[in-house]
Structures are given as structure tokens and as C-alpha cells.
Scaffold this motif. Structure first.
Motif, PDB file in Angstrom:
ATOM      1  N   ASP A  77      -4.549  17.587 -22.758  1.00  0.00           N
ATOM      2  CA  ASP A  77      -3.734  17.562 -23.984  1.00  0.00           C
ATOM      3  C   ASP A  77      -2.477  18.414 -23.816  1.00  0.00           C
ATOM      4  O   ASP A  77      -1.372  18.012 -24.212  1.00  0.00           O
ATOM      5  CB  ASP A  77      -4.549  18.069 -25.173  1.00  0.00           C
ATOM      6  CG  ASP A  77      -5.584  17.051 -25.645  1.00  0.00           C
ATOM      7  OD1 ASP A  77      -5.439  15.867 -25.301  1.00  0.00           O
ATOM      8  OD2 ASP A  77      -6.542  17.457 -26.339  1.00  0.00           O
ATOM      9  N   ASN A  78      -2.649  19.606 -23.223  1.00  0.00           N
ATOM     10  CA  ASN A  78      -1.511  20.513 -23.037  1.00  0.00           C
ATOM     11  C   ASN A  78      -0.466  19.939 -22.076  1.00  0.00           C
ATOM     12  O   ASN A  78       0.738  20.183 -22.243  1.00  0.00           O
ATOM     13  CB  ASN A  78      -1.995  21.865 -22.511  1.00  0.00           C
ATOM     14  CG  ASN A  78      -2.777  22.646 -23.546  1.00  0.00           C
ATOM     15  OD1 ASN A  78      -2.614  22.431 -24.751  1.00  0.00           O
ATOM     16  ND2 ASN A  78      -3.638  23.557 -23.102  1.00  0.00           N
ATOM     17  N   LYS A 131      -8.636  19.925 -23.090  1.00  0.00           N
ATOM     18  CA  LYS A 131      -7.548  20.811 -23.517  1.00  0.00           C
ATOM     19  C   LYS A 131      -6.413  20.834 -22.492  1.00  0.00           C
ATOM     20  O   LYS A 131      -5.234  20.821 -22.854  1.00  0.00           O
ATOM     21  CB  LYS A 131      -8.100  22.220 -23.738  1.00  0.00           C
ATOM     22  CG  LYS A 131      -8.977  22.354 -24.972  1.00  0.00           C
ATOM     23  CD  LYS A 131      -9.529  23.767 -25.105  1.00  0.00           C
ATOM     24  CE  LYS A 131     -10.422  23.882 -26.348  1.00  0.00           C
ATOM     25  NZ  LYS A 131     -11.025  25.241 -26.467  1.00  0.00           N
ATOM     26  N   ILE A 132      -6.786  20.886 -21.206  1.00  0.00           N
ATOM     27  CA  ILE A 132      -5.768  20.891 -20.151  1.00  0.00           C
ATOM     28  C   ILE A 132      -4.953  19.605 -20.203  1.00  0.00           C
ATOM     29  O   ILE A 132      -3.716  19.622 -20.137  1.00  0.00           O
ATOM     30  CB  ILE A 132      -6.417  21.054 -18.758  1.00  0.00           C
ATOM     31  CG1 ILE A 132      -7.055  22.440 -18.620  1.00  0.00           C
ATOM     32  CG2 ILE A 132      -5.374  20.847 -17.653  1.00  0.00           C
ATOM     33  CD1 ILE A 132      -7.838  22.631 -17.335  1.00  0.00           C
TER      34      ILE A 132
END
Length: 237
Positions: free
Chosen positions: A126-127, A123-124
Motif C-alpha cells: 500500500d505504501n 502495508k508495504i
């Protein structure tokens, strides 16, 4: 025998002479590096030059670099990252005050983090738009990895980077990532250019073995050779 005559032994002797390393230890360093990265015996001189040039360009010794490779070499080789890039990164970490085993461990953890293995890391990444693989799924060239890190985190303070780097690379890996960010793309390229110079090991060996110091080293070698011959002659008795 052909490989030895083609220069493997001479290259190993050059490695030993650069910093006064025992020939046996130099042979172990050489064989470990070559076996880990699948290097042919005919390329021994290139491996020796990489280690010797990195030692000249940084605060690391050849034995420091060899010590770091024990912890990161296998991972790097599996991921397709060449020896010269790994040694350049280890040299950068050592110059930043990280000892060999810690440098190897930190770089190893950073490399493993290039492909996310947890939802949090994914997630990190991707963000932040972090992607360290190409269209085929292969790891991008190391210089590009450094460039991505610098472009993403270069304008942030160390305190601002820590949560992101820790989430992606873990506590160990973020140390290596942070040092490479501080090194910058230009700094890494400059160090890499120094590491990739050819003929360094032979030059260092020739310089060290000239004059009085070289004569003393040569005398030691002859005494050791004589001791071996005498020992073999007396062994049956």
C-alpha cells in the motif's frame, strides 16, 4: 490416436532430438507441461518450441526449464500466467546463475507474493502503491508485473530494495523479483520475443540429426528397435 497423428508424437521427437534427450524423458517433460497448463495435444508443437527457444536464448537447458516448472508450474497455471511467460522468467533466472530448482522455487514464492497474505506485506504494498491485480481481481499480465517492479524499484540500489522485496515476497521470492528488475522491461521483452519464436524445435532437431552425428543417432535408434523386437520374440522362452 488422432492427436498423435496430428503431430504430438512428431513434436515430442523433435524435443528429444534438440538436445539428445531420451524419448521417454521428452514425453514426460511434454506431458507434465501440458497437464499443468491445460494444453491440448494439438498445441504440442507450440509447447516444444517454447522450451527449445528458451534454451537457445538462455544458459538453461530444456531439462533445466522442465525442472523449474515442477516447482512453479501449478501456481502459475492457477494464477492464469501462461507457460511462455513462466518459461521466459525461468530462463532469465537461469541466465543469472540460478539453478533450475532454486529458480522454480524463487519464482513460485514471488508469484504467491503478488497478492499479500500478511498485514506486513499489505502495508508495504500500500505504501509503495504496488498492485498486481486488475479490476476483476485477476493477476495482471506478466510483462506488466515486471514493469511495475522496475518502475517501483529500478532506481534503487540492491541494498535499498532488499527490505521492501523481502517484506513483500519473502527471502526466496525476492531473489526472483530482484533478477527480473535487473533484467528490465526491455530485457524481458527481448527474451520473451525469442521464447515465442515458432519452428525452433524442428530446426534444432533437423540440424542435430544431419550429417554423421545424425546417422549415428539413427543407427542407435534402429539397434534399440531391433533389441525390443528380439526381446519380445524371446520373452516367452
Amino acid at each position: 490416436v488422432a492427436d498423435i497423428e496430428a503431430g504430438a508424437l512428431a513434436a515430442t521427437m523433435n524435443l528429444a532430438a534438440t538436445e539428445g534427450i531420451a524419448l521417454e524423458q521428452a514425453a514426460v517433460i511434454m506431458s507434465n507441461a501440458m497437464n499443468t497448463f491445460g494444453t491440448d495435444a494439438k498445441d504440442t508443437a507450440a509447447v516444444v518450441d517454447i522450451l527449445a527457444a528458451a534454451a537457445v536464448a538462455s544458459t538453461a537447458s530444456i531439462e533445466d526449464l522442465a525442472g523449474g516448472l515442477k516447482f512453479v508450474g501449478s501456481t502459475a497455471s492457477t494464477m492464469g500466467i501462461p507457460l511462455n511467460d513462466v518459461v521466459t522468467a525461468l530462463a532469465a533466472l537461469n541466465s543469472a546463475g540460478i539453478d533450475s530448482s532454486t529458480a522454480g522455487t524463487s519464482l513460485n514464492r514471488m508469484l504467491l507474493g503478488l497478492v499479500p497474505t500478511t498485514d506486513k506485506a499489505g502495508k508495504i504494498m500500500d505504501n509503495l502503491g504496488l498492485n498486481f491485480t486488475d479490476a476483476t481481481g485477476a493477476i495482471k499480465p506478466f510483462e506488466e508485473i515486471v514493469r511495475i517492479l522496475v518502475d517501483t524499484f529500478g532506481d534503487l540500489s540492491t541494498a535499498e530494495r532488499i527490505p521492501f522485496l523481502k517484506g513483500v515476497f519473502g527471502v526466496e521470492g525476492m531473489r526472483a523479483a530482484n533478477i527480473l528488475i535487473e533484467e528490465g522491461v526491455q530485457g524481458f521483452d527481448n527474451l520473451s520475443a525469442s521464447v515465442n519464436k515458432s519452428g525452433i524445435a524442428a530446426d534444432l532437431a533437423n540440424a542435430r540429426m544431419s550429417g554423421t552425428a545424425g546417422a549415428i543417432e539413427g543407427l542407435k535408434g534402429r539397434v534399440e528397435s531391433a533389441a525390443i523386437v528380439i526381446g519380445q520374440a524371446l520373452a516367452p522362452t
